[in-house]
Write a protein that holds these residues in place. Structure first.
Motif, PDB file in Angstrom:
ATOM      1  N   ASP B  42      45.596  36.548  31.572  1.00 59.18           N
ATOM      2  CA  ASP B  42      44.367  35.738  31.679  1.00 59.18           C
ATOM      3  C   ASP B  42      43.177  36.374  30.960  1.00 59.18           C
ATOM      4  N   ALA B  43      42.425  35.523  30.246  1.00 61.41           N
ATOM      5  CA  ALA B  43      41.314  36.005  29.428  1.00 61.41           C
ATOM      6  C   ALA B  43      40.186  36.631  30.249  1.00 61.41           C
ATOM      7  N   ARG B  44      40.063  36.192  31.507  1.00 60.75           N
ATOM      8  CA  ARG B  44      38.943  36.684  32.335  1.00 60.75           C
ATOM      9  C   ARG B  44      39.212  38.038  32.966  1.00 60.75           C
ATOM     10  N   ASP B  94      42.652  31.418  40.637  1.00 60.19           N
ATOM     11  CA  ASP B  94      42.502  30.396  39.591  1.00 60.19           C
ATOM     12  C   ASP B  94      43.465  30.617  38.427  1.00 60.19           C
ATOM     13  N   CYS B  95      44.663  31.120  38.749  1.00 59.93           N
ATOM     14  CA  CYS B  95      45.640  31.408  37.684  1.00 59.93           C
ATOM     15  C   CYS B  95      46.250  30.113  37.166  1.00 59.93           C
ATOM     16  N   GLY B  96      46.439  30.046  35.855  1.00 53.37           N
ATOM     17  CA  GLY B  96      47.096  28.897  35.232  1.00 53.37           C
ATOM     18  C   GLY B  96      48.490  28.642  35.783  1.00 53.37           C
ATOM     19  N   MET B  97      49.154  29.702  36.263  1.00 52.65           N
ATOM     20  CA  MET B  97      50.529  29.585  36.770  1.00 52.65           C
ATOM     21  C   MET B  97      50.606  28.778  38.059  1.00 52.65           C
ATOM     22  N   THR B  99      49.135  25.896  38.292  1.00 49.62           N
ATOM     23  CA  THR B  99      48.772  24.526  37.928  1.00 49.62           C
ATOM     24  C   THR B  99      49.926  23.686  37.385  1.00 49.62           C
ATOM     25  N   PHE B 100      51.124  24.243  37.291  1.00 48.01           N
ATOM     26  CA  PHE B 100      52.241  23.460  36.754  1.00 48.01           C
ATOM     27  C   PHE B 100      53.550  23.917  37.382  1.00 48.01           C
ATOM     28  N   TYR B 155      43.209  39.749  41.975  1.00 46.71           N
ATOM     29  CA  TYR B 155      41.885  39.913  41.381  1.00 46.71           C
ATOM     30  C   TYR B 155      41.138  38.587  41.523  1.00 46.71           C
ATOM     31  N   VAL B 157      38.522  36.201  40.187  1.00 48.22           N
ATOM     32  CA  VAL B 157      37.774  35.987  38.937  1.00 48.22           C
ATOM     33  C   VAL B 157      36.316  35.580  39.184  1.00 48.22           C
ATOM     34  N   LYS B 158      35.982  35.210  40.415  1.00 42.30           N
ATOM     35  CA  LYS B 158      34.592  34.841  40.737  1.00 42.30           C
ATOM     36  C   LYS B 158      33.740  36.057  41.097  1.00 42.30           C
ATOM     37  N   THR B 159      34.379  37.107  41.626  1.00 40.72           N
ATOM     38  CA  THR B 159      33.615  38.255  42.134  1.00 40.72           C
ATOM     39  C   THR B 159      33.911  39.564  41.402  1.00 40.72           C
ATOM     40  N   GLY B 160      35.011  39.605  40.656  1.00 41.15           N
ATOM     41  CA  GLY B 160      35.411  40.853  40.002  1.00 41.15           C
ATOM     42  C   GLY B 160      36.104  41.833  40.930  1.00 41.15           C
TER      43      GLY B 160
END
Lengths: 167, 167
Positions: B42-44, B94-97, B99-100, B155, B157-160
């Motif tokens: 993930d980019a974030r 919020d991982c893309g994995m 979502t599908f 992890y 992604v909203k809080t680090g």
């Protein structure tokens, strides 16, 4: 278990520090710069520092050698679900993958772990430049990967410099 | 090809800047902190920033989801040839994995690329915490991976922040 001191207390302290000044909490899921990097897992190579990536910019796929055949699942997900449209490959000088053969690591595993690893292709290489060209070719030939710009580099661990690999 | 502007000129400019003040040219090949990280692409998520890693510290293996089964080749090389003796796994919110499904991405590839991807397991998941536990278990059960300390995190992604996942 092991007498090596665990990294966990240090990692958690570093994370508290990172989170305390964290300002990137509203980034979207798809990479902002629409690029997927495939790089070696080597400890000396930090793709974000080497390429000037910020959080949110790029997918970073890493494995032993930065081999694209091993990153194919991730590349397809990156393109099909998260719309990246460029690929950058980074291998590097003094790579561990130059130091052994598939046969040697399988013998080592048989001797030291009493296990058979014949089902794994460990993907070492003996020519660094050729390994980058091969990995570009694998992506170009894969019908599962879109026809997007691909750039291959060799990172020099002694100088911090990227050298573009041209066919 | 594509009308998206290539990242290459920016990447090369960033690399020149990095190399100009580069001071890490004498690091040894084996990771100094004897640890291998397995994290999502993930980019974030920047594992080096999140964990406080410097160049030379750790192997960083990354793929879609941070799945250990996909990192097995790299983990074996990390342990057998470069002597890492601890593993840290990082999945994230919020991982893309999430979502599908495997069936959905295979349908998408069939419809949009007219290709069959039935030979690939795309490894998505629907329960983030369970995905970390599953990935710890895969390593623990693999006879090719040494019995070393393994720690799994989610992890945010909203809080680090990293949250440790306990079985």
């Amino acid at each position: 278990m092991s007498f090596v001191r665990s990294v966990i207390p240090e990692f958690e302290a570093a994370n508290q520090k990172y989170a305390a000044s964290f300002t990137k909490g509203n980034l979207p899921l798809p990479p902002g710069r629409k690029v997927a990097i495939v790089a070696c897992m080597d400890a000396r190579l930090d793709p974000a520092k080497v390429l000037g990536l910020e959080e949110g910019d790029a997918h970073v796929i890493r494995n032993a050698g930065g081999r694209t055949v091993d990153g194919l699942r991730s590349l397809v997900i990156s393109q099909q679900l998260l719309r990246t449209r460029e690929i950058v490959i980074i291998h590097h000088t003094d790579c561990g993958m130059l130091t052994f053969t598939d046969t040697e690591i399988k013998s080592k595993i048989r001797n030291e772990l009493s296990e058979n690893a014949d089902h794994i292709a460990f993907l070492p290489f003996h020519d660094l430049r050729q390994s980058v060209l091969d990995d570009i070719e694998i992506i170009k030939k894969s019908p599962l990967v879109l026809d997007v710009p691909i750039t291959g580099y060799i990172y020099d661990v002694k100088t911090g410099k990227l050298e573009k690999v041209q066919a």
